[in-house]
Design an enzyme around this catalytic site. Structure first.
Site: not given
Lengths: 170, 170
Positions: B58, B95
């Site tokens: 993006r 994570e």
């Protein structure tokens, strides 16, 4: 005017053995060459176009400046699972297996005339599926733009019902 | 001037449960809103910038029109395995696990001043790795531009040694 073809870097055996990959990044890195590409695409775009539809992800690099210059909206076509909202999908055959592309349901209005754009025309499989996806939304594909066309792979034949333009041919 | 924030569509539980996804496609689809975004980024860009570096995918949508308007080169940072030529890499922690981003070796010259651009600032992990990757190439990050900033996630703190600008804050 820059000789754009001479800027393309040919990489043997990428992404797999036997493939000659045409690397367009030297054009992108060259501000003057990149501008020349975008202005050529603009010149090739019919006046009545209301959206620029670009295919993930290198198509985004050419579609968004074109959309900016025309002052019309930009609509991404993405691989499965990337777009977050309500989608319309199209499956298409690969050499081995099937791929899916998606577009947001509100991306194209019924009867809207659009440009489809991507970096490379090879066999035309993804572009053809994208055209069909746009038509499923009710859009009308005015023209299909590519930076590079690999003429041996006959993608233009696959897209023969459409107006196809490419800047560089190999 | 359009109210850009009101155009963002919030999608609950995407891409996974518990996440509020900020969907920017309604801004892209609106030619006037998209133009406003690009012109704001242009206004925020220091004059001495010689390259626009954008993060896949993006980030490409905002980086390439900016590069066009400034008349400078566009350099993509991509996920592992996408760029075909000689690369410089940077690993960073997620994570769970590790991700790798890459840039072409000739994308940025030593001492070149660049803008880094992406659609969204969340924890700042990818942006921080991108800055470090640019510095490994010898580039100087003049400013980092985002369309959307999720202020709760403290990405700005992670990037505190850099000049960070975002158009829309949540």
């Amino acid at each position: 005017m820059k000789d754009l073809k001479s800027l393309i870097r040919t990489i043997p055996d990428f992404p797999k053995s036997g493939i000659l990959f045409r690397d367009i990044t030297p054009i992108l890195q060259d501000g003057e060459a990149f501008k020349q590409v975008i202005l050529t695409f603009k010149k090739e775009t019919p006046k009545n176009v209301k959206k620029v539809v670009a295919i993930e992800s290198r198509g985004f690099i050419f579609g968004s400046p074109l959309s900016y210059l025309l002052g019309v909206g930009f609509v991404p076509i993405r691989k499965s699972g990337k777009l977050p909202w309500k989608k319309i999908k199209m499956e298409y055959d690969l050499e081995y297996g099937v791929d899916t592309i998606e577009i947001h349901q509100d991306g194209i209005k019924k009867g809207e005339r659009v440009i489809l754009i991507d970096d490379l025309l090879a066999t035309g499989g993804t572009a053809f599926a994208s055209v069909k996806l746009i038509e499923k939304c009710g859009g009308i594909v005015e023209k299909i733009l590519f930076l590079v066309e690999l003429t041996d792979l006959n993608g233009r034949e696959r897209l023969k019902d459409y107006d196809v333009f490419s800047i560089i041919k190999f």
